[in-house]
Each structure stands twice: as C-alpha cells, then as structure tokens.
Design a protein around this motif. Sequence first.
Motif, PDB file in Angstrom:
ATOM      1  N   ASP A 145      10.098  16.854 -34.066  1.00 49.67           N
ATOM      2  CA  ASP A 145       8.698  16.718 -35.046  1.00 49.67           C
ATOM      3  C   ASP A 145       7.966  17.510 -34.739  1.00 49.67           C
ATOM      4  O   ASP A 145       7.250  17.526 -34.329  1.00 49.67           O
ATOM      5  N   ILE A 146       8.053  18.645 -35.037  1.00 50.04           N
ATOM      6  CA  ILE A 146       6.662  19.751 -34.977  1.00 50.04           C
ATOM      7  C   ILE A 146       6.503  20.512 -36.309  1.00 50.04           C
ATOM      8  O   ILE A 146       6.672  20.410 -36.683  1.00 50.04           O
ATOM      9  N   ARG A 147       5.212  20.871 -35.765  1.00 51.87           N
ATOM     10  CA  ARG A 147       4.133  21.081 -37.320  1.00 51.87           C
ATOM     11  C   ARG A 147       2.996  22.295 -36.805  1.00 51.87           C
ATOM     12  O   ARG A 147       2.346  21.914 -36.152  1.00 51.87           O
ATOM     13  N   ALA A 148       2.969  22.946 -37.780  1.00 56.65           N
ATOM     14  CA  ALA A 148       1.334  24.030 -37.646  1.00 56.65           C
ATOM     15  C   ALA A 148       0.888  23.502 -37.332  1.00 56.65           C
ATOM     16  O   ALA A 148       1.107  22.484 -38.319  1.00 56.65           O
ATOM     17  N   THR A 149      -0.448  23.281 -37.188  1.00 54.81           N
ATOM     18  CA  THR A 149      -1.753  23.052 -37.844  1.00 54.81           C
ATOM     19  C   THR A 149      -3.063  24.078 -37.532  1.00 54.81           C
ATOM     20  O   THR A 149      -2.674  24.649 -36.688  1.00 54.81           O
ATOM     21  N   GLY A 150      -4.056  23.114 -38.640  1.00 52.23           N
ATOM     22  CA  GLY A 150      -5.109  24.553 -38.552  1.00 52.23           C
ATOM     23  C   GLY A 150      -6.820  23.603 -37.596  1.00 52.23           C
ATOM     24  O   GLY A 150      -7.527  25.140 -37.743  1.00 52.23           O
ATOM     25  N   GLY A 151      -6.111  23.326 -37.085  1.00 51.58           N
ATOM     26  CA  GLY A 151      -7.205  22.092 -36.262  1.00 51.58           C
ATOM     27  C   GLY A 151      -7.316  22.583 -34.881  1.00 51.58           C
ATOM     28  O   GLY A 151      -7.388  24.477 -34.948  1.00 51.58           O
ATOM     29  N   ASN A 152      -8.343  22.970 -34.054  1.00 46.98           N
ATOM     30  CA  ASN A 152      -9.442  23.218 -32.956  1.00 46.98           C
ATOM     31  C   ASN A 152      -8.457  22.313 -31.588  1.00 46.98           C
ATOM     32  O   ASN A 152      -8.961  23.237 -30.545  1.00 46.98           O
ATOM     33  N   ALA A 153      -7.645  21.798 -31.877  1.00 47.61           N
ATOM     34  CA  ALA A 153      -6.537  21.192 -31.091  1.00 47.61           C
ATOM     35  C   ALA A 153      -5.185  21.437 -30.959  1.00 47.61           C
ATOM     36  O   ALA A 153      -4.980  21.115 -32.657  1.00 47.61           O
ATOM     37  N   ALA A 154      -4.583  21.043 -30.382  1.00 48.81           N
ATOM     38  CA  ALA A 154      -2.874  21.393 -30.282  1.00 48.81           C
ATOM     39  C   ALA A 154      -1.979  20.949 -28.810  1.00 48.81           C
ATOM     40  O   ALA A 154      -2.824  21.368 -28.039  1.00 48.81           O
ATOM     41  N   ASN A 155      -0.765  20.300 -29.546  1.00 44.57           N
ATOM     42  CA  ASN A 155      -0.466  20.622 -27.928  1.00 44.57           C
ATOM     43  C   ASN A 155       0.276  21.649 -27.902  1.00 44.57           C
ATOM     44  O   ASN A 155       0.078  22.211 -26.148  1.00 44.57           O
ATOM     45  N   ILE A 156       0.404  22.700 -28.596  1.00 43.76           N
ATOM     46  CA  ILE A 156       1.037  23.679 -27.642  1.00 43.76           C
ATOM     47  C   ILE A 156      -0.068  25.060 -28.264  1.00 43.76           C
ATOM     48  O   ILE A 156      -0.400  25.034 -30.221  1.00 43.76           O
ATOM     49  N   THR A 157      -0.860  26.088 -27.672  1.00 39.59           N
ATOM     50  CA  THR A 157      -1.787  27.340 -28.141  1.00 39.59           C
ATOM     51  C   THR A 157      -1.077  27.962 -28.137  1.00 39.59           C
ATOM     52  O   THR A 157      -0.722  28.523 -26.834  1.00 39.59           O
ATOM     53  N   ILE A 158      -0.893  29.047 -29.121  1.00 40.33           N
ATOM     54  CA  ILE A 158      -0.356  30.470 -28.964  1.00 40.33           C
ATOM     55  C   ILE A 158      -1.612  31.489 -28.882  1.00 40.33           C
ATOM     56  O   ILE A 158      -2.336  31.319 -30.327  1.00 40.33           O
ATOM     57  N   ASN A 159      -1.325  32.074 -28.075  1.00 38.53           N
ATOM     58  CA  ASN A 159      -2.631  32.528 -28.122  1.00 38.53           C
ATOM     59  C   ASN A 159      -1.938  34.200 -28.133  1.00 38.53           C
ATOM     60  O   ASN A 159      -1.198  34.749 -27.822  1.00 38.53           O
ATOM     61  N   ALA A 160      -2.725  34.850 -28.834  1.00 40.14           N
ATOM     62  CA  ALA A 160      -2.286  36.276 -29.132  1.00 40.14           C
ATOM     63  C   ALA A 160      -3.196  37.324 -28.616  1.00 40.14           C
ATOM     64  O   ALA A 160      -4.305  37.622 -29.219  1.00 40.14           O
ATOM     65  N   VAL A 161      -3.335  37.710 -27.839  1.00 35.84           N
ATOM     66  CA  VAL A 161      -4.022  38.372 -26.634  1.00 35.84           C
ATOM     67  C   VAL A 161      -3.153  39.969 -26.611  1.00 35.84           C
ATOM     68  O   VAL A 161      -1.899  40.328 -26.890  1.00 35.84           O
ATOM     69  N   SER A 162      -3.758  40.844 -26.107  1.00 31.41           N
ATOM     70  CA  SER A 162      -3.566  42.397 -26.167  1.00 31.41           C
ATOM     71  C   SER A 162      -1.777  42.204 -24.811  1.00 31.41           C
ATOM     72  O   SER A 162      -2.465  41.213 -23.357  1.00 31.41           O
ATOM     73  N   ARG A 163      -1.590  43.677 -24.994  1.00 34.15           N
ATOM     74  CA  ARG A 163      -0.409  43.786 -23.280  1.00 34.15           C
ATOM     75  C   ARG A 163      -1.010  43.968 -22.363  1.00 34.15           C
ATOM     76  O   ARG A 163      -0.694  43.553 -21.084  1.00 34.15           O
ATOM     77  N   ALA A 164      -2.253  44.167 -22.730  1.00 34.33           N
ATOM     78  CA  ALA A 164      -3.226  44.990 -21.036  1.00 34.33           C
ATOM     79  C   ALA A 164      -3.501  43.454 -20.146  1.00 34.33           C
ATOM     80  O   ALA A 164      -4.033  43.451 -19.137  1.00 34.33           O
ATOM     81  N   GLU A 165      -4.546  42.736 -21.189  1.00 33.58           N
ATOM     82  CA  GLU A 165      -4.923  41.152 -21.056  1.00 33.58           C
ATOM     83  C   GLU A 165      -3.261  40.321 -20.184  1.00 33.58           C
ATOM     84  O   GLU A 165      -4.116  40.233 -19.302  1.00 33.58           O
ATOM     85  N   ILE A 166      -2.247  40.385 -20.466  1.00 36.19           N
ATOM     86  CA  ILE A 166      -0.818  39.763 -20.093  1.00 36.19           C
ATOM     87  C   ILE A 166      -0.669  40.322 -18.867  1.00 36.19           C
ATOM     88  O   ILE A 166      -0.336  39.860 -18.135  1.00 36.19           O
ATOM     89  N   ARG A 167      -0.800  41.596 -18.959  1.00 36.32           N
ATOM     90  CA  ARG A 167      -0.179  42.368 -17.975  1.00 36.32           C
ATOM     91  C   ARG A 167      -1.587  42.109 -16.641  1.00 36.32           C
ATOM     92  O   ARG A 167      -0.719  42.407 -15.298  1.00 36.32           O
ATOM     93  N   ARG A 168      -2.585  42.873 -16.007  1.00 36.58           N
ATOM     94  CA  ARG A 168      -3.567  42.025 -15.727  1.00 36.58           C
ATOM     95  C   ARG A 168      -3.617  40.611 -14.710  1.00 36.58           C
ATOM     96  O   ARG A 168      -3.609  40.727 -14.099  1.00 36.58           O
ATOM     97  N   VAL A 169      -2.711  39.978 -15.511  1.00 40.70           N
ATOM     98  CA  VAL A 169      -2.209  38.546 -15.171  1.00 40.70           C
ATOM     99  C   VAL A 169      -1.130  38.340 -14.936  1.00 40.70           C
ATOM    100  O   VAL A 169      -0.572  38.433 -13.330  1.00 40.70           O
ATOM    101  N   LEU A 170      -0.321  38.833 -15.376  1.00 38.15           N
ATOM    102  CA  LEU A 170       1.645  39.073 -14.755  1.00 38.15           C
ATOM    103  C   LEU A 170       1.474  40.643 -14.878  1.00 38.15           C
ATOM    104  O   LEU A 170       2.636  40.766 -15.892  1.00 38.15           O
ATOM    105  N   PRO A 171       1.762  41.679 -14.204  1.00 37.45           N
ATOM    106  CA  PRO A 171       2.495  43.175 -13.913  1.00 37.45           C
ATOM    107  C   PRO A 171       3.245  43.244 -14.747  1.00 37.45           C
ATOM    108  O   PRO A 171       3.953  43.912 -15.694  1.00 37.45           O
TER     109      PRO A 171
END
Length: 458
Positions: free
Chosen positions: A114-140
């Motif tokens: 039972d899983i649905r997308a939401t347009g609200g300000n809160a969710a169980n799972i938040t998918i963050n679209a960020v740059s690869r540079a931001e990801i690799r600064r945290v986890l190379p």
Amino acid sequence: MRWRRALLPLALVLNACMPITPSAPATRAAVMDPGLPPMKLFSVPRTEPVRLSNADLARDFMDLALSLESGRPLDLFTRFEGPITVRLVGEAPASVPRDLDRLLHRLRSEAGIDIRATGGNAANITINAVSRAEIRRVLPQAACFVVPNVTNLREYRRARRSRQVSWSHIEARTRLAIFLPNDASPQEARDCLHEELAQALGPLNDLYRLPSSVFNDDNVHTVLTGYDMLILRAYYDPALRNGMRPGEVRARIPGILARLNPAGEGLAARRAVRTPRPWIEAVQTALGPGASAGARRRAATEALGIASAMGWQDHRRGFSHYAMGRILQANRPEAAREQFLRADHYFALTPETRLHRAYVAAQLAAFALADNAPERALHLTSGAIDLAARHENAALLSTLLMLRAEALDLSGRASEGADVRLDSLGWARYGFGPGWAVRAKLREIGALNPLSRNRDRS
C-alpha cells in the motif's frame, strides 16, 4: 545507510566504447536536442515468473532481510506498517516522475504494498533529486543511497555519525530519505529509484549468489524483477510484523512462501553456497572506481582464482571471467575475448542468466564487427536485443542496436542499417542522456566498423 555502488556497468564497455560519464549536467536544451529523435520509453512491464524452490527462497529471504551487506546480522525485522507515502523533491529530470509512477504502480500490483505518491510537505519516504557532486561529497563511491530517520542532505550531514541513521539500530521504519542524481541519464536515475526504493521498503542486504535480482551488487538487473517483487510481497505479508525477532520470521516464512509461490513447494533446492567476502572485495576493486590498473588486474585475478577454487559453475564464475575480460580488453584484446567466451559458457548453464549473456553478446559483437564478420555480429545481437528490451535496459538495447546497424552496413544492407540506427537513437536518449553522450556512443561504435576505418585512412 544503504547505497548503490558506482561499479562500472557489466556490459557497456566495448574495446572502443568506454562508459560515458558526463562532464557537465544534462540541460533541458540537451534533452530537447532537435538533431536527434525523441526519447523512447518502456511501457508495459514484462516481468518473468519465479521458478525457484521455496526452500531456497526462504534462505534468501532470511539472508536479505536480517543481515546487512557487511554480513552483520540484524536483531530485528523492520518494515513500514500501514499505508506508505512517497514524495519527490528537488530538480528532478523530466523522466523521473513518470518512472516513479510506474514503479509505485508495480509495487502495488505485483508486491501488494500500500504505497502512494503525495504532494504534501511530509512523507514516509522523501526522494531527493540532487547533483552527483553532492552525493559524492558525502559518499565518494556511491551513485545513490538511502538513509533512515532523515528527510534531506542537511539532516543527514548532521546525523551521519550517530545511531539515528544506523540501520542496525532502528526499531521501525517511519521516515527515510533517498538521494538520486538529477544530472545523470534517465536510465541511471530510474535504476537508482528501483534499487533504493526497494531497499527502503525491504531487504537491506545484497547477495551476489542471486542471478535474477536487483538485490545484487553486480548491476546486471536494473529494474525490479519477478523475484524481487515476490520477496517484497513476502516482506509485507500480514503474517509478519515490524519488530519480529529472526527466529519468529524464520518460523513463519515457509508458510508465507507456500501461499505466495505454491509452485515452489515441489521444486528441489539448489542451495547455492555463500559468497566469500574476499571475492566480493576483489570484484569491487576490479570494477569499482579509484583503483590503479595494476590493482584492478590483481583483483580480477584474485576473484577468478577464488571462483575456480570454490568450484562455482554459476553466474559468479561467469562474472569473474567477465571482470577479467574487462581488465584485459584495453591492452590484450584477444585474451579479453577468451575471457568473455568463458563467461558466456558459464552464463549459458542456467536460464536465469540470459540477460547476463546479452551483456556478453555486446562485447563479442564488437569483436566480430572489428574482425569484419558482420554475420557473426548479427547473430550475436539478434536474441540479445529482445532480452535487453524485456529487462528495460535502454543503454544495453541501444548499444546492441548500434552494433547491429554497423553490421548491416558492413554486409551491404545499408538501408536496413539506417533504420536500425535511427531506432537505437531514441533508446540511447533514455540510456545515455544528453545529445552529446548519444553521439559519442554512436561514434565509438561506428569506429569499430572496418568501413569507417578504411574511410578514415583514405
């Protein structure tokens, strides 16, 4: 945290076709490149049914659900309870919302979650679209990753060394964040969606012994398979609940699988041996980022030696030969070809590794094209193209189509070749991303054609 390693793709490195890593983000202008046909998209999933013993599935489930990838056992079974909401934030590529909707529909219909997308300000799972540079600064070494008990990168940076974001210390799943690249190809972003959302919902481990699963760091399967959906359906079966001890889960999983997969009750167990840690580490060194050429060669040799000593006859033996072929192909192409042929031999032993063979077919077709053997290249690509399409791998599909187009040109069927090449470009838009990356791939594969080499010399 759980993260998808940036291993080089199993299939897409031909002798003259290195994997494309954009030096700049894919802009909207690049996506709308007027010189290329529109991006092609996959529509109806073609999931294959599971044909495995429930005894093997029960063992897999326990290893996937109650261990971390490091091998550390978990004290508790954790999952979401009740309806699950997902939201997408950040500057996501245009393809991501559609791919997310398709994935959520599959999770509801195939896994019963039972899983649905939401347009609200809160969710169980938040998918963050960020740059690869931001990801690799945290986890190379990560292409993307998922973390419990945070919503964004700022929260994760503050908590990254605390028990708050440790999978081994959580007692329930209520809030997670996924970080995926917004400047990668559409396929890479989708692959991250599938793997990280599946891990956010269910298993935290990966097992190299699994031939037909995204819960495997070899990156062969890029979208959730029928096997994966069965594992997730069992994960959210009413007979299980959050907070169970391993013994409780072990006692209930046979009955769950008997209900969900009745055909598996009558099948004999294969009982594939566990994958030793030294082999895993050797493969990751051989194909992952950061190692020198010498270190890669030594690691590939070690992986192959372990696979041979273990007496493996499965896809892991084939993968070991494939890794060695990848290491050798730049400087010793004939030795590399022999390794690819050996990989194909082992991949051919079971039907679960047909996709693996499609990857090898791309390598061998490149050799055939360079050898001026177009009929061999056409034979190799013919069956592999449908397999790539069935498994929604546009990068592999477009590569095979480009190889086939060159083989048709070489055999005097230029009109057919032009049609196949045009078809390849729409898939390459999804698989490789911006126009410059598509054209680079086209040039690299075209350079394998002896006709092109002869024109260049004249």
